[in-house]
Design a protein around this motif. Structure first.
Motif, PDB file in Angstrom:
ATOM      1  N   THR A 183       0.965  -1.052  -0.136  1.00 53.19           N
ATOM      2  CA  THR A 183       0.125   0.005  -0.054  1.00 53.19           C
ATOM      3  C   THR A 183       0.964   1.166  -0.085  1.00 53.19           C
ATOM      4  OG1 THR A 183      -1.740  -1.079   1.387  1.00 53.19           O
ATOM      5  CG2 THR A 183      -1.755   1.323   1.260  1.00 53.19           C
ATOM      6  N   HIS A 184       0.616   1.832  -1.010  1.00 55.97           N
ATOM      7  CA  HIS A 184       1.467   3.321  -1.123  1.00 55.97           C
ATOM      8  C   HIS A 184       0.776   4.632  -0.508  1.00 55.97           C
ATOM      9  CE1 HIS A 184       4.487   1.183  -3.075  1.00 55.97           C
ATOM     10  NE2 HIS A 184       3.813   0.656  -3.868  1.00 55.97           N
ATOM     11  N   TRP A 185       1.279   5.479   0.180  1.00 57.24           N
ATOM     12  CA  TRP A 185       0.763   6.599   0.514  1.00 57.24           C
ATOM     13  C   TRP A 185      -0.054   7.506  -0.654  1.00 57.24           C
ATOM     14  CZ3 TRP A 185       1.084  11.720  -0.574  1.00 57.24           C
ATOM     15  CH2 TRP A 185       0.730  12.646   0.433  1.00 57.24           C
ATOM     16  N   ILE A 186       0.533   7.526  -1.632  1.00 51.47           N
ATOM     17  CA  ILE A 186      -0.030   8.347  -2.752  1.00 51.47           C
ATOM     18  C   ILE A 186      -1.522   7.777  -3.065  1.00 51.47           C
ATOM     19  CG2 ILE A 186       1.092   7.482  -4.652  1.00 51.47           C
ATOM     20  CD1 ILE A 186      -0.115  11.249  -4.117  1.00 51.47           C
ATOM     21  N   HIS A 187      -1.517   6.641  -3.351  1.00 46.29           N
ATOM     22  CA  HIS A 187      -2.617   5.787  -3.845  1.00 46.29           C
ATOM     23  C   HIS A 187      -3.704   5.933  -2.580  1.00 46.29           C
ATOM     24  CE1 HIS A 187      -0.770   4.229  -7.288  1.00 46.29           C
ATOM     25  NE2 HIS A 187       0.280   3.681  -6.596  1.00 46.29           N
ATOM     26  N   THR A 188      -3.393   5.879  -1.338  1.00 45.81           N
ATOM     27  CA  THR A 188      -4.638   5.725  -0.336  1.00 45.81           C
ATOM     28  C   THR A 188      -4.864   7.119   0.004  1.00 45.81           C
ATOM     29  OG1 THR A 188      -3.391   4.103   0.676  1.00 45.81           O
ATOM     30  CG2 THR A 188      -4.789   5.334   2.053  1.00 45.81           C
ATOM     31  N   VAL A 189      -4.182   8.067  -0.157  1.00 51.02           N
ATOM     32  CA  VAL A 189      -4.596   9.576  -0.004  1.00 51.02           C
ATOM     33  C   VAL A 189      -5.384   9.929  -1.263  1.00 51.02           C
ATOM     34  CG1 VAL A 189      -3.727  11.822   0.539  1.00 51.02           C
ATOM     35  CG2 VAL A 189      -2.751  10.024   1.609  1.00 51.02           C
ATOM     36  N   MET A 190      -4.922   9.582  -2.323  1.00 52.33           N
ATOM     37  CA  MET A 190      -5.727  10.074  -3.529  1.00 52.33           C
ATOM     38  C   MET A 190      -6.955   9.548  -3.585  1.00 52.33           C
ATOM     39  SD  MET A 190      -3.986  12.099  -5.566  1.00 52.33           S
ATOM     40  CE  MET A 190      -4.131  12.122  -7.352  1.00 52.33           C
ATOM     41  N   LYS A 191      -7.377   8.259  -3.165  1.00 50.25           N
ATOM     42  CA  LYS A 191      -8.634   7.608  -2.832  1.00 50.25           C
ATOM     43  C   LYS A 191      -9.369   8.137  -1.814  1.00 50.25           C
ATOM     44  CE  LYS A 191      -9.092   3.680  -0.862  1.00 50.25           C
ATOM     45  NZ  LYS A 191      -8.901   2.437  -0.646  1.00 50.25           N
ATOM     46  N   ASP A 192      -8.685   8.763  -0.740  1.00 50.49           N
ATOM     47  CA  ASP A 192      -9.603   9.262   0.348  1.00 50.49           C
ATOM     48  C   ASP A 192      -9.970  10.761  -0.177  1.00 50.49           C
ATOM     49  OD1 ASP A 192      -9.152   7.508   2.197  1.00 50.49           O
ATOM     50  OD2 ASP A 192      -7.473   8.334   3.228  1.00 50.49           O
ATOM     51  N   ALA A 193      -9.028  11.495  -1.124  1.00 51.93           N
ATOM     52  CA  ALA A 193      -9.436  12.715  -1.734  1.00 51.93           C
ATOM     53  C   ALA A 193     -10.614  12.598  -2.510  1.00 51.93           C
ATOM     54  CB  ALA A 193      -8.232  13.267  -2.266  1.00 51.93           C
ATOM     55  N   TRP A 194     -10.458  11.564  -3.357  1.00 52.30           N
ATOM     56  CA  TRP A 194     -11.404  11.180  -4.393  1.00 52.30           C
ATOM     57  C   TRP A 194     -12.781  10.983  -3.730  1.00 52.30           C
ATOM     58  CZ3 TRP A 194     -12.378  12.621  -9.194  1.00 52.30           C
ATOM     59  CH2 TRP A 194     -13.436  11.879  -9.707  1.00 52.30           C
ATOM     60  N   ASN A 195     -12.777  10.442  -2.693  1.00 46.93           N
ATOM     61  CA  ASN A 195     -14.467  10.012  -1.879  1.00 46.93           C
ATOM     62  C   ASN A 195     -14.820  11.388  -1.292  1.00 46.93           C
ATOM     63  OD1 ASN A 195     -14.102   7.418  -2.609  1.00 46.93           O
ATOM     64  ND2 ASN A 195     -12.911   6.881  -0.695  1.00 46.93           N
ATOM     65  N   GLU A 196     -13.737  12.193  -0.792  1.00 50.09           N
ATOM     66  CA  GLU A 196     -14.182  13.453  -0.257  1.00 50.09           C
ATOM     67  C   GLU A 196     -14.779  14.454  -1.234  1.00 50.09           C
ATOM     68  OE1 GLU A 196     -13.942  14.797   3.104  1.00 50.09           O
ATOM     69  OE2 GLU A 196     -13.693  12.852   3.699  1.00 50.09           O
ATOM     70  N   ILE A 197     -14.126  14.379  -2.530  1.00 47.53           N
ATOM     71  CA  ILE A 197     -14.755  15.096  -3.573  1.00 47.53           C
ATOM     72  C   ILE A 197     -16.133  14.735  -4.032  1.00 47.53           C
ATOM     73  CG2 ILE A 197     -14.458  15.764  -6.112  1.00 47.53           C
ATOM     74  CD1 ILE A 197     -11.090  15.939  -5.467  1.00 47.53           C
ATOM     75  N   GLN A 198     -16.238  13.578  -4.034  1.00 50.15           N
ATOM     76  CA  GLN A 198     -17.733  12.837  -4.545  1.00 50.15           C
ATOM     77  C   GLN A 198     -18.637  13.051  -3.304  1.00 50.15           C
ATOM     78  OE1 GLN A 198     -16.449   8.746  -5.439  1.00 50.15           O
ATOM     79  NE2 GLN A 198     -16.715   9.045  -7.736  1.00 50.15           N
ATOM     80  N   GLU A 199     -18.131  13.119  -2.255  1.00 48.05           N
ATOM     81  CA  GLU A 199     -19.276  13.371  -1.221  1.00 48.05           C
ATOM     82  C   GLU A 199     -19.568  14.881  -1.228  1.00 48.05           C
ATOM     83  OE1 GLU A 199     -21.903  12.543   1.697  1.00 48.05           O
ATOM     84  OE2 GLU A 199     -20.449  11.054   0.505  1.00 48.05           O
ATOM     85  N   ALA A 200     -18.682  15.699  -1.379  1.00 36.42           N
ATOM     86  CA  ALA A 200     -19.036  17.167  -1.270  1.00 36.42           C
ATOM     87  C   ALA A 200     -19.967  17.364  -2.396  1.00 36.42           C
ATOM     88  CB  ALA A 200     -17.644  17.871  -1.318  1.00 36.42           C
ATOM     89  N   ILE A 201     -19.663  16.988  -3.625  1.00 32.52           N
ATOM     90  CA  ILE A 201     -20.898  17.344  -4.945  1.00 32.52           C
ATOM     91  C   ILE A 201     -21.715  16.536  -5.225  1.00 32.52           C
ATOM     92  CG2 ILE A 201     -18.561  18.610  -5.863  1.00 32.52           C
ATOM     93  CD1 ILE A 201     -18.296  16.379  -7.831  1.00 32.52           C
ATOM     94  N   LYS A 202     -22.038  15.460  -4.202  1.00 31.40           N
ATOM     95  CA  LYS A 202     -22.985  14.495  -4.568  1.00 31.40           C
ATOM     96  C   LYS A 202     -24.506  15.274  -4.845  1.00 31.40           C
ATOM     97  CE  LYS A 202     -23.287  11.179  -1.817  1.00 31.40           C
ATOM     98  NZ  LYS A 202     -23.723  10.431  -0.414  1.00 31.40           N
ATOM     99  N   ASN A 203     -24.866  16.486  -4.188  1.00 27.54           N
ATOM    100  CA  ASN A 203     -26.031  16.742  -4.603  1.00 27.54           C
ATOM    101  C   ASN A 203     -26.219  18.183  -5.277  1.00 27.54           C
ATOM    102  OD1 ASN A 203     -27.571  14.758  -3.416  1.00 27.54           O
ATOM    103  ND2 ASN A 203     -27.097  15.917  -1.273  1.00 27.54           N
ATOM    104  N   CYS A 204     -25.045  18.471  -6.166  1.00 29.48           N
ATOM    105  CA  CYS A 204     -24.965  19.679  -6.863  1.00 29.48           C
ATOM    106  C   CYS A 204     -25.278  19.604  -8.333  1.00 29.48           C
ATOM    107  CB  CYS A 204     -23.329  20.070  -6.969  1.00 29.48           C
ATOM    108  SG  CYS A 204     -22.687  20.316  -5.240  1.00 29.48           S
ATOM    109  N   SER A 205     -25.647  20.576  -8.854  1.00 25.83           N
ATOM    110  CA  SER A 205     -26.107  20.712 -10.400  1.00 25.83           C
ATOM    111  C   SER A 205     -24.760  20.644 -11.171  1.00 25.83           C
ATOM    112  CB  SER A 205     -26.839  21.958 -10.606  1.00 25.83           C
ATOM    113  OG  SER A 205     -25.633  23.144 -10.651  1.00 25.83           O
TER     114      SER A 205
END
Length: 181
Positions: free
Chosen positions: A130-152
């Motif tokens: 497990t590499h740091w960058i892969h784990t953190v990028m996955k976390d960042a992607w999940n945060e982005i998707q959660e933030a824009i879930k209900n946006c136009s």
């Protein structure tokens, strides 16, 4: 057992003990068990300061109720250490992404021209590391998707222009990621 107030003890615990404990851990990929031990250490310290017995003695005093008590009575917000660590990792990732191309952190993390994650070299036998960058990028992607879930769709595009580096937007790599669905 000192004459200090509980408020003072909580501030010292947060500012000295927890900051020493978490120093440099944002670059570590820890197992779920290790992260659970961090949260356990934090709750043991908070319970000791407040004089609250552990949950195996008093089931009514859950971790969340201890945090709520600290927030209401002492006006100090205490987040679980796993949440603090995740926030610090995302913050470090943001610094690496925004860094200049000549920055050593960026050079070892991303390819210079494409902003793609650098390959680590040859693959060893066995379970992939497990590499740091892969784990953190996955976390960042999940945060982005959660933030824009209900946006136009227009709001999603504006978020993408803010969050995603301009090199990726220019190459239209974002359009194939499924974020605009």
């Amino acid at each position: 057992k000192t004459n200090c107030s509980i408020n003072w003890k909580l501030l010292i615990f947060q500012s000295v003990v927890i900051s020493k404990l978490l120093y440099g851990l944002e670059t570590l990929i820890a197992s779920e068990a290790a992260l659970h031990k961090l949260d356990t250490f934090q709750m043991k310290g908070l319970r000791k300061i407040l004089g609250i017995p552990p949950t195996f003695i008093d089931r009514t005093q859950t971790d969340e109720s201890v945090r709520q008590k600290i927030k209401t009575e002492y006006e100090i917000e205490v987040k679980p250490l796993t949440v603090v660590l995740k926030e610090r990792r995302l913050k470090l990732l943001g610094h690496v992404i925004r860094a200049e191309a000549e920055d050593p952190l960026k050079e070892v993390t991303f390819n210079r021209d494409t902003m793609e994650i650098k390959s680590i070299g040859w693959k060893r036998v066995g379970r992939p590391k497990t590499h740091w960058i892969h784990t953190v990028m996955k976390d960042a992607w999940n945060e982005i998707q959660e933030a824009i879930k209900n946006c136009s769709i227009e709001e999603k595009i504006s978020y993408i222009k803010i969050i995603v580096p301009t090199q990726l937007v220019a190459n239209d790599k974002v359009l194939n990621t499924g974020i605009l669905k």
